[in-house]
Design a protein around this motif. Structure first.
Motif, mmCIF file in Angstrom:
data_model
loop_
_atom_site.group_PDB
_atom_site.id
_atom_site.type_symbol
_atom_site.label_atom_id
_atom_site.label_comp_id
_atom_site.label_asym_id
_atom_site.label_seq_id
_atom_site.Cartn_x
_atom_site.Cartn_y
_atom_site.Cartn_z
ATOM 1 N N VAL A 43 5.170 -15.823 -30.148
ATOM 2 C CA VAL A 43 6.158 -16.157 -31.169
ATOM 3 C C VAL A 43 5.820 -15.470 -32.484
ATOM 4 N N VAL A 44 6.740 -14.657 -32.972
ATOM 5 C CA VAL A 44 6.673 -14.121 -34.328
ATOM 6 C C VAL A 44 7.376 -15.157 -35.202
ATOM 7 N N ASP A 45 6.600 -15.911 -35.959
ATOM 8 C CA ASP A 45 7.133 -17.108 -36.614
ATOM 9 C C ASP A 45 7.692 -16.807 -37.999
ATOM 10 N N GLY A 46 9.017 -16.727 -38.071
ATOM 11 C CA GLY A 46 9.668 -16.497 -39.348
ATOM 12 C C GLY A 46 10.024 -17.774 -40.086
ATOM 13 N N GLU A 47 9.765 -18.937 -39.449
ATOM 14 C CA GLU A 47 10.072 -20.201 -40.120
ATOM 15 C C GLU A 47 8.898 -20.683 -40.952
ATOM 16 N N HIS A 48 7.717 -20.769 -40.354
ATOM 17 C CA HIS A 48 6.551 -21.279 -41.071
ATOM 18 C C HIS A 48 5.479 -20.216 -41.321
ATOM 19 N N GLY A 49 5.568 -19.079 -40.661
ATOM 20 C CA GLY A 49 4.617 -18.003 -40.921
ATOM 21 C C GLY A 49 5.034 -17.197 -42.143
ATOM 22 N N PRO A 50 4.088 -16.483 -42.778
ATOM 23 C CA PRO A 50 4.389 -15.712 -43.991
ATOM 24 C C PRO A 50 5.068 -14.388 -43.652
ATOM 25 N N ASN A 51 6.259 -14.466 -43.068
ATOM 26 C CA ASN A 51 6.953 -13.279 -42.586
ATOM 27 C C ASN A 51 8.225 -12.999 -43.366
ATOM 28 N N ASP A 52 8.586 -11.723 -43.406
ATOM 29 C CA ASP A 52 9.892 -11.290 -43.866
ATOM 30 C C ASP A 52 10.429 -10.317 -42.821
ATOM 31 N N LEU A 53 11.579 -9.713 -43.074
ATOM 32 C CA LEU A 53 12.195 -8.850 -42.067
ATOM 33 C C LEU A 53 11.299 -7.668 -41.709
ATOM 34 N N ARG A 54 10.629 -7.113 -42.697
ATOM 35 C CA ARG A 54 9.768 -5.957 -42.410
ATOM 36 C C ARG A 54 8.568 -6.342 -41.540
ATOM 37 N N ILE A 56 8.363 -8.897 -39.517
ATOM 38 C CA ILE A 56 8.883 -9.239 -38.195
ATOM 39 C C ILE A 56 9.147 -7.967 -37.400
ATOM 40 N N THR A 57 9.788 -6.997 -38.039
ATOM 41 C CA THR A 57 10.079 -5.718 -37.380
ATOM 42 C C THR A 57 8.801 -5.049 -36.902
ATOM 43 N N ASP A 58 7.781 -5.030 -37.740
ATOM 44 C CA ASP A 58 6.521 -4.373 -37.384
ATOM 45 C C ASP A 58 5.855 -5.062 -36.193
ATOM 46 N N GLN A 59 5.916 -6.401 -36.146
ATOM 47 C CA GLN A 59 5.287 -7.115 -35.032
ATOM 48 C C GLN A 59 6.080 -6.950 -33.735
ATOM 49 N N VAL A 60 7.399 -6.940 -33.832
ATOM 50 C CA VAL A 60 8.223 -6.664 -32.656
ATOM 51 C C VAL A 60 7.904 -5.270 -32.121
ATOM 52 N N ARG A 61 7.786 -4.318 -33.009
ATOM 53 C CA ARG A 61 7.453 -2.948 -32.606
ATOM 54 C C ARG A 61 6.086 -2.897 -31.914
ATOM 55 N N ALA A 62 5.128 -3.644 -32.426
ATOM 56 C CA ALA A 62 3.786 -3.643 -31.845
ATOM 57 C C ALA A 62 3.774 -4.240 -30.447
ATOM 58 N N VAL A 74 13.460 -17.486 -36.092
ATOM 59 C CA VAL A 74 14.073 -17.240 -37.388
ATOM 60 C C VAL A 74 13.869 -18.451 -38.290
ATOM 61 N N PRO A 75 13.938 -18.269 -39.626
ATOM 62 C CA PRO A 75 13.726 -19.405 -40.518
ATOM 63 C C PRO A 75 14.867 -20.405 -40.493
ATOM 64 N N ILE A 76 16.076 -19.905 -40.164
ATOM 65 C CA ILE A 76 17.258 -20.762 -40.179
ATOM 66 C C ILE A 76 18.332 -20.088 -39.326
ATOM 67 N N GLY A 77 19.199 -20.884 -38.749
ATOM 68 C CA GLY A 77 20.199 -20.327 -37.855
ATOM 69 C C GLY A 77 21.436 -19.820 -38.556
ATOM 70 N N GLU A 78 21.259 -18.890 -39.457
ATOM 71 C CA GLU A 78 22.386 -18.264 -40.160
ATOM 72 C C GLU A 78 22.766 -16.955 -39.470
ATOM 73 N N ASP A 79 24.078 -16.650 -39.462
ATOM 74 C CA ASP A 79 24.546 -15.431 -38.796
ATOM 75 C C ASP A 79 23.833 -14.189 -39.308
ATOM 76 N N TRP A 80 23.677 -14.081 -40.624
ATOM 77 C CA TRP A 80 23.111 -12.853 -41.190
ATOM 78 C C TRP A 80 21.631 -12.707 -40.845
ATOM 79 N N VAL A 81 20.934 -13.828 -40.742
ATOM 80 C CA VAL A 81 19.518 -13.775 -40.367
ATOM 81 C C VAL A 81 19.373 -13.304 -38.925
ATOM 82 N N LEU A 82 20.164 -13.880 -38.032
ATOM 83 C CA LEU A 82 20.110 -13.495 -36.625
ATOM 84 C C LEU A 82 20.511 -12.038 -36.446
#
Length: 258
Positions: A43-54, A56-62, A74-82
């Motif tokens: 899990v790349v944790d964007g809700e409670h981990g210190p993550n932003d889009l960049r 998250i992208t880097d960890q997905v790539r790895a 994701v931190p919240i279920g918003e369309d733009w975040v997803l």
């Protein structure tokens, strides 16, 4: 060329148990390290981990070239975040605090291209299409996106049947910490009352032919949940694993000079 195959989604559909771990460092090097440990999903944790889009992208790539599948919470279920995390290359999303069937249906729509959903088409120029190299991505991506929603409140448990009835929800993750707090047992997911609720939820999710998921820190509990039909089970958090091992090592070493 179609969208890449999602092996994690296929495994859940085939009821093949997947063992995972949380990642809360928010660092690419930590994700690379975790990808060598044998977990089926991370899990790349964007809700409670210190993550932003960049990050998250880097960890997905790895994780992409490894056998550990990236599940992006994701931190919240918003369309733009997803939309952003999907365009960044996430194939599986975990969405917290879903309380109703209507909310679950909205999450599915946000993850699908029209006419089945509302996901924006701008991904044509992003890394998810290998920068326009995957020519058939828009027509094939819907089938490969895995949508996992979290049931972690009293309301979610009350509405669980409605959530399970939503087409396109691949799995429901029972969030023991938040659920326990909302049920009046903060910090006590192991309380007998909570275990009864959690076990019943897992059984109902499995009976609805959806994938049940959960996080536990106990191997014994993991076996119990797997025996009940849980399909994706996380057994730790990277930060806690490091802290626990480091504290034990420090204590043992200091005992040599006491």
């Amino acid at each position: 060329m179609p969208a890449p195959h999602n092996p994690f989604k296929a495994a859940l559909a085939a009821k093949q148990p997947q063992i995972g771990c949380w990642m809360s460092f928010g660092e690419t090097i930590a994700a690379e390290l975790m990808s060598t440990t044998g977990f089926d999903w991370l899990v790349v944790d964007g809700e409670h981990g210190p993550n932003d889009l960049r990050s998250i992208t880097d960890q997905v790539r790895a994780l992409e070239p490894t056998n550990s599948h990236a599940v992006v919470r994701v931190p919240i279920g918003e369309d733009w975040v997803l939309k952003q995390v999907l365009d960044a290359g996430a194939q599986t999303v975990l969405v917290p605090m879903i309380d109703t069937g209507a909310q679950a249906a909205a999450i599915v729509r946000a993850c699908r291209y029209a006419p089945d959903g509302v996901r924006g088409m701008g991904g044509y120029g992003s890394r998810v299409t290998q920068f326009a190299a995957i020519s058939d991505y828009a027509t094939t991506a819907n089938a490969e996106i895995c949508v996992l929603v979290q049931a972690e409140t009293r309301t979610a448990i009350e509405n669980l049947d409605d959530i399970l009835a939503v087409e396109g929800v691949d799995g429901v993750f029972v969030g023991p910490a938040d659920l326990s707090a909302d049920m009046g047992f903060p910090g006590q997911p192991e309380a007998p009352e909570m275990q009864a609720i959690i076990k019943d939820a897992i059984t109902r999710i499995a009976a609805a032919r959806k994938a049940p998921g959960i996080l536990t820190f106990s191997i014994e509990a993991a076996k119990t949940y797997l025996d009940l039909g849980a399909t994706f089970v996380a057994v730790g958090i990277d930060t806690v694993i490091l802290a626990t091992a480091a504290r034990a090592l420090s204590k043992d070493a200091k005992a040599l000079i006491s």
